[in-house]
Design an enzyme around this catalytic site. Sequence first.
Site, PDB file in Angstrom:
ATOM      1  N   ASN A  12       0.832  -1.224   0.000  1.00 51.74           N
ATOM      2  CA  ASN A  12       0.000   0.000   0.000  1.00 51.74           C
ATOM      3  C   ASN A  12       0.861   1.266   0.000  1.00 51.74           C
ATOM      4  O   ASN A  12       0.471   2.290   0.557  1.00 51.74           O
ATOM      5  CB  ASN A  12      -0.998   0.003   1.181  1.00 51.74           C
ATOM      6  CG  ASN A  12      -2.096   1.059   1.082  1.00 51.74           C
ATOM      7  OD1 ASN A  12      -2.594   1.544   2.105  1.00 51.74           O
ATOM      8  ND2 ASN A  12      -2.488   1.425  -0.106  1.00 51.74           N
ATOM      9  N   CYS A  14       2.907   1.771  -3.194  1.00 47.56           N
ATOM     10  CA  CYS A  14       3.200   2.051  -4.613  1.00 47.56           C
ATOM     11  C   CYS A  14       1.952   1.906  -5.483  1.00 47.56           C
ATOM     12  O   CYS A  14       1.354   2.908  -5.905  1.00 47.56           O
ATOM     13  CB  CYS A  14       4.296   1.128  -5.149  1.00 47.56           C
ATOM     14  SG  CYS A  14       5.927   1.410  -4.420  1.00 47.56           S
ATOM     15  N   ARG A  15       1.554   0.658  -5.777  1.00 52.70           N
ATOM     16  CA  ARG A  15       0.503   0.452  -6.782  1.00 52.70           C
ATOM     17  C   ARG A  15      -0.881   0.870  -6.325  1.00 52.70           C
ATOM     18  O   ARG A  15      -1.593   1.582  -7.053  1.00 52.70           O
ATOM     19  CB  ARG A  15       0.486  -1.028  -7.207  1.00 52.70           C
ATOM     20  CG  ARG A  15       1.713  -1.438  -7.985  1.00 52.70           C
ATOM     21  CD  ARG A  15       1.837  -2.934  -8.072  1.00 52.70           C
ATOM     22  NE  ARG A  15       2.099  -3.517  -6.759  1.00 52.70           N
ATOM     23  CZ  ARG A  15       2.168  -4.806  -6.499  1.00 52.70           C
ATOM     24  NH1 ARG A  15       1.978  -5.674  -7.485  1.00 52.70           N
ATOM     25  NH2 ARG A  15       2.426  -5.237  -5.279  1.00 52.70           N
ATOM     26  N   SER A  16      -1.307   0.423  -5.131  1.00 54.62           N
ATOM     27  CA  SER A  16      -2.707   0.707  -4.767  1.00 54.62           C
ATOM     28  C   SER A  16      -2.964   2.180  -4.424  1.00 54.62           C
ATOM     29  O   SER A  16      -4.034   2.685  -4.767  1.00 54.62           O
ATOM     30  CB  SER A  16      -3.213  -0.244  -3.676  1.00 54.62           C
ATOM     31  OG  SER A  16      -2.508  -0.124  -2.481  1.00 54.62           O
ATOM     32  N   ASP A 128       5.267  -5.066  -9.678  1.00 50.26           N
ATOM     33  CA  ASP A 128       5.548  -4.212  -8.521  1.00 50.26           C
ATOM     34  C   ASP A 128       6.706  -3.266  -8.845  1.00 50.26           C
ATOM     35  O   ASP A 128       7.847  -3.709  -9.005  1.00 50.26           O
ATOM     36  CB  ASP A 128       5.912  -5.107  -7.335  1.00 50.26           C
ATOM     37  CG  ASP A 128       5.922  -4.316  -6.045  1.00 50.26           C
ATOM     38  OD1 ASP A 128       6.056  -3.073  -6.115  1.00 50.26           O
ATOM     39  OD2 ASP A 128       5.783  -4.932  -4.986  1.00 50.26           O
TER      40      ASP A 128
END
Length: 157
Positions: A12, A14-16, A128
């Site tokens: 929680n 980077c991507r989300s 990721d």
Amino acid sequence: MTTRILAVCLGNICRSPTAEAVLRAEAARAGVSVEVDSAGTSDWHIGKAPYGHAVSAAAKRGYDLTALRARQVRPEDFAEFDLILAMDVDNRNALVAMRNGAVRNAPAAPVRLFLDFAEGAPMLSVPDPYYSRDFEGTLDLIEAAARGLIAQLAQKA
Ligand code: 4NP
């Protein structure tokens, strides 16, 4: 109707959080009512701001991640959201396992791979960027999936 969406990755950071900001922006652009949050399946970064490289890459495209703080997925999320979006297959599997444990006789949001909504995406998972370092490629995939999902919600509205 407002659709409540939870974006989930591992850390929680980077991507989300990127998906959270992009979904919000895309929904606002399309006039679709959503509430968006994000969380991680791990407890590694609870309370932390998003990763600096993710913040700066997003900022270059007009997304502000600075106010976001990491949290872990909790059982109540399956009742409180309408749709849970996994950034990759590992996290999808972790979420499905949690969902099975969290709910008996209770409504539980479907868990979907975020890239299911990205037209023409060649892969199932958003790689990721914490490891790949490809923050631009991450944003490209997230924008494509957000556009696809918000377009579906706009059609239903
Ligand atoms: P995310 O990336 O799941 O997109 O937030 C990661 C960030 C940190 C770590 C793993 C993934 N980590 O190992 O600390």
